[in-house]
Design a protein around this motif. Structure first.
Motif, short mmCIF file in Angstrom:
data_model
loop_
_atom_site.label_atom_id
_atom_site.label_comp_id
_atom_site.label_asym_id
_atom_site.label_seq_id
_atom_site.Cartn_x
_atom_site.Cartn_y
_atom_site.Cartn_z
N ILE A 108 0.84 -1.19 0.00
CA ILE A 108 0.00 0.00 0.00
C ILE A 108 0.88 1.25 0.00
CG2 ILE A 108 -1.68 1.33 1.35
CD1 ILE A 108 -2.72 -1.39 2.40
N THR B 122 4.61 2.25 -5.47
CA THR B 122 4.28 2.19 -6.90
C THR B 122 5.01 1.05 -7.57
OG1 THR B 122 3.89 4.57 -6.93
CG2 THR B 122 4.28 3.52 -9.05
N GLY C 206 -9.02 4.61 -11.24
CA GLY C 206 -8.66 3.81 -10.07
C GLY C 206 -7.25 4.08 -9.61
N ASN C 207 -6.61 3.06 -9.04
CA ASN C 207 -5.28 3.16 -8.46
C ASN C 207 -4.18 2.95 -9.50
OD1 ASN C 207 -5.46 2.95 -5.16
ND2 ASN C 207 -7.24 2.12 -6.18
N PHE D 108 0.82 0.78 -10.96
CA PHE D 108 -0.20 0.52 -9.95
C PHE D 108 0.28 1.02 -8.60
CE2 PHE D 108 -1.74 -3.04 -7.00
CZ PHE D 108 -2.98 -2.47 -6.77
N THR D 109 -0.52 1.87 -7.93
CA THR D 109 -0.20 2.37 -6.60
C THR D 109 -1.42 2.14 -5.71
OG1 THR D 109 1.20 4.08 -7.58
CG2 THR D 109 0.61 4.36 -5.27
N PRO D 110 -1.46 1.01 -4.97
CA PRO D 110 -2.65 0.71 -4.18
C PRO D 110 -2.80 1.65 -2.98
CG PRO D 110 -0.94 -0.92 -3.76
CD PRO D 110 -0.44 -0.04 -4.87
N THR D 111 -4.06 1.97 -2.68
CA THR D 111 -4.38 2.83 -1.54
C THR D 111 -5.09 2.03 -0.45
OG1 THR D 111 -6.45 3.46 -2.60
CG2 THR D 111 -4.54 4.91 -2.95
N LEU E 271 -7.90 -4.70 -6.11
CA LEU E 271 -8.34 -3.38 -6.58
C LEU E 271 -8.46 -3.43 -8.10
CD1 LEU E 271 -5.92 -1.27 -4.37
CD2 LEU E 271 -8.33 -1.75 -3.94
N GLY F 58 -9.50 -1.24 -11.81
CA GLY F 58 -9.55 0.05 -12.48
C GLY F 58 -9.61 -0.20 -13.97
N GLY G 81 -3.48 -4.83 -3.34
CA GLY G 81 -2.79 -4.02 -2.34
C GLY G 81 -2.52 -4.85 -1.12
#
Length: 186
Positions: free
Chosen positions: A54, A57, A82-83, A107-110, A115, A117, A138
């Motif tokens: 989380i 990147t 999305g992420n 991809f950068t999960p929050t 997840l 997108g 994530g």
């Protein structure tokens, strides 16, 4: 389009695209697709990322966009949802027939878990907008404790017991930062 005496003719469809079946004297030579408008073909679709901590990147993954139609592809917009983010894009606003271009996606999960997108491509191709599905996972920190309680034998006042060990393990994918460790007693 007329293919000559005794042959079937073109059955035109949307944007001049259609299906041709060649037949002569009762013999079928097969059916063929005729594409005269711009056509979008994207690979890979869907694009899947593995587990990512989380807030961090991923490395970029490539996605290729091909114009498989018979006209130039006019691209109005390529937008991530999305992420996910587009970090490289060599697609011109007009992609010639039989040409391709690439996108770099990160991809950068929050949050933790799966997840989803997309990359949405708006163009003059039939079926626009084209929505390319993106998926990633994530992952956060997770701790495991070898014991949740300890029992000590009776001890005389003012003496020290034998030590007992408790192991704390990070079983998650992200680093754990401790601000304090507190020992509670009853």
């Amino acid at each position: 389009v007329n293919f000559g005496a005794g042959y079937a003719n073109l059955d035109g469809g949307k944007n001049g695209a259609g299906r041709v079946r060649l037949v002569r004297a009762g013999q079928s030579f097969g059916s063929f697709d005729v594409l005269s408008g711009a056509q979008v073909f994207v690979t890979p679709n869907p694009l899947t990322f593995g587990a990512q901590n989380i807030g961090s990147t991923s490395a970029a993954k490539s996605m290729t966009l091909d114009n498989t139609g018979g006209q130039a592809l006019v691209i109005s917009s390529i937008a991530p949802q999305g992420n996910f983010a587009i970090t490289a894009n060599n697609c011109p606003s007009t992609l010639p027939v039989a040409a391709s271009c690439t996108l770099g996606i990160r991809f950068t999960p929050t949050a933790s878990g799966t997840l989803t997108g997309s990359v949405n491509i708006i163009s003059n191709a039939s079926g626009s907008p084209h929505i390319i599905q993106l998926t990633g996972t994530g992952q956060g920190a997770a701790l495991s404790v070898s014991a949740t309680s300890l029992s000590f034998s009776s001890q005389f006042s003012g003496t020290t017991s034998s030590p007992q060990a408790v192991t704390l393990s990070n079983i998650g994918g992200a680093a754990v930062n401790f601000t304090s460790i507190v020992i509670n007693s009853d």
